[in-house]
Design an enzyme around this catalytic site. Structure first.
Site, PDB file in Angstrom:
ATOM      1  N   ASP A  82      12.615  -6.601 -17.746  1.00  0.00           N
ATOM      2  CA  ASP A  82      12.757  -7.006 -19.149  1.00  0.00           C
ATOM      3  C   ASP A  82      11.488  -7.717 -19.646  1.00  0.00           C
ATOM      4  O   ASP A  82      10.865  -8.481 -18.895  1.00  0.00           O
ATOM      5  CB  ASP A  82      13.962  -7.961 -19.194  1.00  0.00           C
ATOM      6  CG  ASP A  82      14.436  -8.268 -20.587  1.00  0.00           C
ATOM      7  OD1 ASP A  82      14.310  -7.401 -21.462  1.00  0.00           O
ATOM      8  OD2 ASP A  82      14.965  -9.384 -20.794  1.00  0.00           O
ATOM      9  N   HIS A  83      11.134  -7.489 -20.884  1.00  0.00           N
ATOM     10  CA  HIS A  83       9.991  -8.165 -21.510  1.00  0.00           C
ATOM     11  C   HIS A  83       8.743  -8.192 -20.623  1.00  0.00           C
ATOM     12  O   HIS A  83       8.162  -9.260 -20.382  1.00  0.00           O
ATOM     13  CB  HIS A  83      10.351  -9.609 -21.914  1.00  0.00           C
ATOM     14  CG  HIS A  83      11.324  -9.661 -23.041  1.00  0.00           C
ATOM     15  ND1 HIS A  83      10.986  -9.392 -24.345  1.00  0.00           N
ATOM     16  CD2 HIS A  83      12.650  -9.932 -23.049  1.00  0.00           C
ATOM     17  CE1 HIS A  83      12.054  -9.486 -25.103  1.00  0.00           C
ATOM     18  NE2 HIS A  83      13.079  -9.803 -24.344  1.00  0.00           N
TER      19      HIS A  83
HETATM   20  P1  13P Z   1      19.556 -14.784 -24.630  1.00  0.00           P
HETATM   21  O1  13P Z   1      18.893 -15.700 -23.656  1.00  0.00           O
HETATM   22  O2  13P Z   1      19.608 -15.324 -25.999  1.00  0.00           O
HETATM   23  O3  13P Z   1      20.888 -14.315 -24.153  1.00  0.00           O
HETATM   24  O4  13P Z   1      18.625 -13.485 -24.743  1.00  0.00           O
HETATM   25  C1  13P Z   1      18.543 -12.604 -23.670  1.00  0.00           C
HETATM   26  C2  13P Z   1      17.588 -11.505 -23.896  1.00  0.00           C
HETATM   27  O5  13P Z   1      17.482 -10.981 -24.978  1.00  0.00           O
HETATM   28  C3  13P Z   1      16.814 -11.043 -22.757  1.00  0.00           C
HETATM   29  O6  13P Z   1      15.948 -10.020 -23.087  1.00  0.00           O
END
Ligand code: 13P
Length: 281
Positions: A82-83
């Site tokens: 992720d990211h």
């Molecule tokens: P939250 O921490 O707000 O649940 O966001 C999670 C997220 O979008 C991870 O990519």
């Protein structure tokens, strides 16, 4: 059930009108808690970790654990990076066996975001993995270390981005932000509806923590098929441990571990119910 790619999970969710939870994990206990919930409810799932978390959970350790847990699961589980901030880490995740990756270029000018996302899509396809992109800018940052302003997605730009990159899932910004909201956000359902009407890829909602159940359901109806949850899991694990200490239920290390698993399990169960993905494995 084997480790799977997220695209078939999201396509099925799109056809049948539900969302797959994409749960961030930071250690073995969180992985165990999430998997216990998805196996019990027969739900498909995605487990993920963001690049900013790797200082606490090194990829070379947590990555193989996530992949092994998905392979051992009785329900289909995809493993997502992720990211992503760097190609180096994205490549490392793909080498470990992650079945999808995201390079977050949402803060960059459109053309640059499209270019690096298309390159990441190409890299992912060399590993037979999927790629997620983001257009517009979700607020905050995945670990709360930056206060990035929300920049809502332009539906027309989202279509152009999708055509240029061919991403397998597209994250939109509709007033959502990472971390705990001070008050429940007012989501731009109009933007979501218009984007879903134009873009054929499954849409992703980041910043799931603190979004109201009815708003989640409305988002799913309008075209969201993947929902990212991070902070809620961490908070739930912490709370579960605090409660166990308060109840004097922790007599030793293994009770502490059990309380952590329980916190991740409870949070996943709550979201599975809202997302409508139970019995969809
Ligand atoms: P939250 O921490 O707000 O649940 O966001 C999670 C997220 O979008 C991870 O990519």
């Amino acid at each position: 059930m084997p480790l799977v790619k997220m695209s078939p999970l999201l396509q099925k969710a799109r056809q049948e009108g539900y969302a797959v939870g994409s749960f961030s994990v930071a250690n073995m206990e969180m992985v165990l808690g999430v998997l216990k919930a998805v196996e019990e409810t027969k739900s498909p799932a995605i487990i993920q970790i963001a690049e900013v978390r790797l200082n606490h959970s090194p990829l070379e350790l947590i990555g193989p654990l996530m992949v092994a847990a998905a392979k051992a699961s009785s329900v289909p589980v995809a493993v997502h990076f992720d990211h992503g901030k760097t190609t180096e880490k994205i490549k490392q995740a793909l080498e470990i066996g992650f079945t999808s990756v995201m390079l977050d270029g949402s803060h960059l000018p459109f053309e640059e975001n499209a270019r690096i996302t298309a390159e990441t899509k190409q890299l992912a396809s060399e590993y037979d993995a999927d790629c997620e992109g983001e257009i517009g800018c979700v607020g905050g940052s995945e670990d709360g270390s930056e206060d990035i302003a929300i920049n809502c997605t332009s539906p027309v730009q989202a279509l152009e981005f999708y055509e240029k990159t061919g991403v397998d899932a597209l994250a939109v910004a509709i007033g959502n932000a990472h971390g705990n909201y001070k008050q429940a956000p007012k989501l731009r359902f109009d933007i979501l509806e218009e984007t879903a009407g134009l873009v054929k890829a499954p849409l992703v909602l980041h910043g799931g923590t603190g979004i109201l159940p009815d708003d989640f359901k409305k988002c799913i109806k309008l075209g969201i098929n993947k929902i990212n949850i991070a902070t809620a899991t961490f908070d739930s694990v912490e709370q579960s441990v605090r409660e166990a200490y308060a109840a004097q239920a922790i007599k030793g290390y293994y009770d502490l571990q059990t309380a952590e698993v329980e916190g991740a399990y409870r949070n996943a169960m709550k979201h599975i119910e809202i997302f409508g993905c139970a019995n969809k494995a």
